[in-house]
Design a protein around this motif. Structure first.
Motif, PDB file in Angstrom:
ATOM      1  N   ARG A 175      49.371  41.741  47.011  1.00 17.67           N
ATOM      2  CA  ARG A 175      48.223  41.871  46.112  1.00 17.67           C
ATOM      3  C   ARG A 175      48.717  41.789  44.671  1.00 17.67           C
ATOM      4  O   ARG A 175      49.787  42.318  44.349  1.00 17.67           O
ATOM      5  N   VAL A 176      47.905  41.151  43.820  1.00 14.08           N
ATOM      6  CA  VAL A 176      48.243  41.044  42.403  1.00 14.08           C
ATOM      7  C   VAL A 176      47.011  41.438  41.597  1.00 14.08           C
ATOM      8  O   VAL A 176      45.920  40.922  41.840  1.00 14.08           O
ATOM      9  N   LEU A 177      47.205  42.359  40.654  1.00 11.54           N
ATOM     10  CA  LEU A 177      46.136  42.752  39.732  1.00 11.54           C
ATOM     11  C   LEU A 177      46.598  42.398  38.326  1.00 11.54           C
ATOM     12  O   LEU A 177      47.539  42.989  37.807  1.00 11.54           O
ATOM     13  N   CYS A 178      45.950  41.393  37.748  1.00 11.60           N
ATOM     14  CA  CYS A 178      46.299  40.924  36.406  1.00 11.60           C
ATOM     15  C   CYS A 178      45.279  41.426  35.403  1.00 11.60           C
ATOM     16  O   CYS A 178      44.082  41.141  35.536  1.00 11.60           O
ATOM     17  N   ASP A 179      45.741  42.139  34.397  1.00  6.29           N
ATOM     18  CA  ASP A 179      44.890  42.547  33.287  1.00  6.29           C
ATOM     19  C   ASP A 179      45.088  41.511  32.189  1.00  6.29           C
ATOM     20  O   ASP A 179      46.088  41.528  31.480  1.00  6.29           O
ATOM     21  N   GLU A 180      44.131  40.601  32.079  1.00  6.46           N
ATOM     22  CA  GLU A 180      44.183  39.540  31.071  1.00  6.46           C
ATOM     23  C   GLU A 180      43.177  39.779  29.949  1.00  6.46           C
ATOM     24  O   GLU A 180      42.811  38.851  29.232  1.00  6.46           O
ATOM     25  N   ASN A 192      38.648  39.265  29.528  1.00  7.38           N
ATOM     26  CA  ASN A 192      37.792  39.678  28.424  1.00  7.38           C
ATOM     27  C   ASN A 192      36.397  39.118  28.696  1.00  7.38           C
ATOM     28  O   ASN A 192      36.255  37.923  28.988  1.00  7.38           O
ATOM     29  N   PRO A 193      35.345  39.934  28.605  1.00  8.89           N
ATOM     30  CA  PRO A 193      33.985  39.452  28.870  1.00  8.89           C
ATOM     31  C   PRO A 193      33.575  38.246  28.009  1.00  8.89           C
ATOM     32  O   PRO A 193      32.734  37.457  28.431  1.00  8.89           O
ATOM     33  N   ALA A 194      34.187  38.073  26.861  1.00  4.98           N
ATOM     34  CA  ALA A 194      33.854  36.929  25.998  1.00  4.98           C
ATOM     35  C   ALA A 194      34.209  35.598  26.649  1.00  4.98           C
ATOM     36  O   ALA A 194      33.659  34.563  26.279  1.00  4.98           O
ATOM     37  N   PHE A 195      35.101  35.631  27.638  1.00  2.00           N
ATOM     38  CA  PHE A 195      35.568  34.390  28.268  1.00  2.00           C
ATOM     39  C   PHE A 195      35.143  34.272  29.733  1.00  2.00           C
ATOM     40  O   PHE A 195      35.736  33.516  30.500  1.00  2.00           O
ATOM     41  N   VAL A 196      34.094  34.994  30.115  1.00  3.99           N
ATOM     42  CA  VAL A 196      33.705  35.046  31.525  1.00  3.99           C
ATOM     43  C   VAL A 196      33.262  33.676  32.066  1.00  3.99           C
ATOM     44  O   VAL A 196      33.520  33.371  33.230  1.00  3.99           O
ATOM     45  N   ALA A 197      32.656  32.838  31.263  1.00  2.00           N
ATOM     46  CA  ALA A 197      32.232  31.516  31.750  1.00  2.00           C
ATOM     47  C   ALA A 197      33.456  30.683  32.147  1.00  2.00           C
ATOM     48  O   ALA A 197      33.473  30.068  33.226  1.00  2.00           O
ATOM     49  N   ASP A 198      34.485  30.670  31.302  1.00  4.52           N
ATOM     50  CA  ASP A 198      35.716  29.945  31.633  1.00  4.52           C
ATOM     51  C   ASP A 198      36.394  30.566  32.853  1.00  4.52           C
ATOM     52  O   ASP A 198      36.913  29.849  33.716  1.00  4.52           O
ATOM     53  N   ALA A 199      36.367  31.896  32.923  1.00  2.04           N
ATOM     54  CA  ALA A 199      36.990  32.599  34.047  1.00  2.04           C
ATOM     55  C   ALA A 199      36.302  32.248  35.361  1.00  2.04           C
ATOM     56  O   ALA A 199      36.966  32.029  36.377  1.00  2.04           O
ATOM     57  N   THR A 253      35.398  41.567  34.975  1.00  3.87           N
ATOM     58  CA  THR A 253      35.441  42.072  33.607  1.00  3.87           C
ATOM     59  C   THR A 253      35.653  43.580  33.615  1.00  3.87           C
ATOM     60  O   THR A 253      35.852  44.179  32.570  1.00  3.87           O
ATOM     61  N   ASP A 254      35.637  44.173  34.801  1.00  6.21           N
ATOM     62  CA  ASP A 254      35.778  45.620  34.956  1.00  6.21           C
ATOM     63  C   ASP A 254      37.009  45.931  35.816  1.00  6.21           C
ATOM     64  O   ASP A 254      37.060  45.508  36.981  1.00  6.21           O
TER      65      ASP A 254
END
Length: 125
Positions: A46-51, A85-92, A110-111
């Motif tokens: 498992r990998v949890l990335c905080d980006e 970051n929620p500002a980049f959710v469309a790209d994500a 985002t959470d």
């Protein structure tokens, strides 16, 4: 500024904290290969990335290519949760679609709490 990151292993989970920006497809590929290498070294499933500290700057075509690259390099037994970051959710979400359509088990969040719960769902070690 390119992507900087640190890793920490806890059991079968690799925790990644990243910051900076993805100035080029090469930045993203280098970051991905570094995380994959850490995952393989540790045996993490498992990998949890905080980006949340990364500014996504890639265009649509490069985001697509980055997704294809990741999907072709990550072992299929690995489950990945990325918090953006929620500002980049469309790209994500676009990136998520690219990799999931190629068989990778990955979700964008985002959470951080939701990401952690999803990552630890039953059926995964």
């Amino acid at each position: 500024m390119s992507i900087r990151y640190t890793t920490k292993i806890d059991g079968e989970t690799l925790f990644v904290t990243a910051s900076g920006s993805d100035e080029s497809i090469e930045d993203v590929e280098g970051y991905a290969l570094g995380v994959i290498e850490a995952c393989l070294r540790s045996g993490a499933t498992r990998v949890l990335c905080d980006e949340t500290g990364i500014e996504y700057r890639l265009g649509t075509v490069d985001t697509y290519e980055a997704g294809k690259f990741l999907a072709s390099h990550v072992p299929r037994a690995v489950r990945i949760a990325i918090v953006c970051n929620p500002a980049f959710v469309a790209d994500a979400r676009f990136f998520e679609n690219v990799v999931v359509n190629r068989g990778l088990i990955l979700r964008m969040f985002t959470d951080p709490e939701s990401a952690g719960r999803w990552l630890m769902e039953s059926g995964w070690h």
